[in-house]
Design an enzyme around this catalytic site. Structure first.
Site, mmCIF file in Angstrom:
data_model
loop_
_atom_site.group_PDB
_atom_site.id
_atom_site.type_symbol
_atom_site.label_atom_id
_atom_site.label_comp_id
_atom_site.label_asym_id
_atom_site.label_seq_id
_atom_site.Cartn_x
_atom_site.Cartn_y
_atom_site.Cartn_z
ATOM 1 N N HIS A 11 1.047 -0.557 0.246
ATOM 2 C CA HIS A 11 0.185 -0.249 0.335
ATOM 3 C C HIS A 11 1.222 0.980 -0.469
ATOM 4 O O HIS A 11 1.739 1.153 0.895
ATOM 5 C CB HIS A 11 -1.431 0.112 0.738
ATOM 6 C CG HIS A 11 -2.307 1.228 1.003
ATOM 7 N ND1 HIS A 11 -1.960 2.162 1.643
ATOM 8 C CD2 HIS A 11 -3.516 0.334 0.665
ATOM 9 C CE1 HIS A 11 -2.860 2.963 1.486
ATOM 10 N NE2 HIS A 11 -3.820 2.067 1.147
ATOM 11 N N ASP B 299 -7.929 -5.519 1.152
ATOM 12 C CA ASP B 299 -8.371 -6.102 0.541
ATOM 13 C C ASP B 299 -7.998 -7.559 0.582
ATOM 14 O O ASP B 299 -8.986 -8.208 0.471
ATOM 15 C CB ASP B 299 -7.832 -5.349 -0.708
ATOM 16 C CG ASP B 299 -8.646 -4.017 -0.990
ATOM 17 O OD1 ASP B 299 -9.729 -3.430 -0.929
ATOM 18 O OD2 ASP B 299 -7.174 -3.446 -1.112
#
Length: 230
Positions: free
Chosen positions: A134, A175
């Site tokens: 990320h 996710d």
């Protein structure tokens, strides 16, 4: 939202969120959001607690794409329902709330071809691994860590997490954690997106109300940097 009192806006906010949760659950309901969704998905008490944890972790994440879309829409004094619709439109993109389906595709590819083969092909092509890394969290997504710590991931997900960490050093993001949770609870494939939408709706509404308080319209400017006109 122009000309509305704070009380009227708060009542509208509750109604918009309630309608979205009803739509996700597939039936009208009352009470806390996590219990309504957990009941609709057939979760036990432990599953309900996981749903609640996911909702809390996903409620807000600064000015991501969908939240910025909500802010822009709210700055035009559009209704809260319109603001949430703008957020949902942005969230549906495969690089935002739609990322969970790409994680599922990777997991299915690993089941068909084997974990090492699925990862080797993507890494050789320089393709980012969905569900890992990320840009805001080089040391790992704290939301994912908080969710994954609350249950034992299925073996396929644990294997994927450990292998990716060994090969790339990247940690799972939210996710990946959401898809692992959905598989752990034997929930449908679209649950990660639906959880994202229900959770983030509360944050969107808060951002919309705050933007409305400023009384300003968001109007970015663009500067032309091409060749000079002839």
């Amino acid at each position: 939202m122009a000309g509305r009192t704070k009380k009227a806006l708060y009542l509208e906010a509750a109604s918009v969120l309630d309608c979205l949760v009803d739509a996700i659950a597939g039936r009208p309901g009352q009470g806390p959001i996590h219990t309504r969704l957990a009941a609709a998905w057939g979760c036990d008490d432990a599953g309900s607690a996981l749903v609640r944890r996911a909702l809390v972790l996903l409620a807000d994440h600064e000015l991501n794409a969908s939240t910025f879309a909500v802010r822009v829409t709210a700055s035009t004094r559009a209704s809260l329902a319109a603001c949430v619709t703008a957020g949902l439109a942005a969230l549906s993109g495969p690089l935002h709330g739609g990322m969970a389906r790409r994680v599922l595709a990777l997991m299915r590819e690993a089941e068909r071809e084997g974990l090492e083969a699925a990862l080797a092909e993507r890494l050789a092509a320089g393709t980012p691994l969905p569900g890992f890394g990320h840009p805001l969290y080089p040391d790992g997504d704290p939301r994912a860590a908080a969710l994954l710590s609350a249950f034992v991931p299925p073996a396929a997900y644990a294997g994927m997490r450990d292998t990716v960490a060994a090969l790339t050093g990247e940690e799972p993001n939210i996710d990946f954690a959401l898809t692992a949770m959905a598989r752990h609870l034997a929930l449908p494939d679209d649950v990660p997106y639906l959880l994202f939408a229900a959770a983030r709706c509360t944050g969107w509404i808060a951002h919309a109300l705050e933007q409305n308080e400023t009384g300003r319209r968001i109007r970015p400017r663009a500067r032309y940097t091409g060749p000079e006109p002839g």
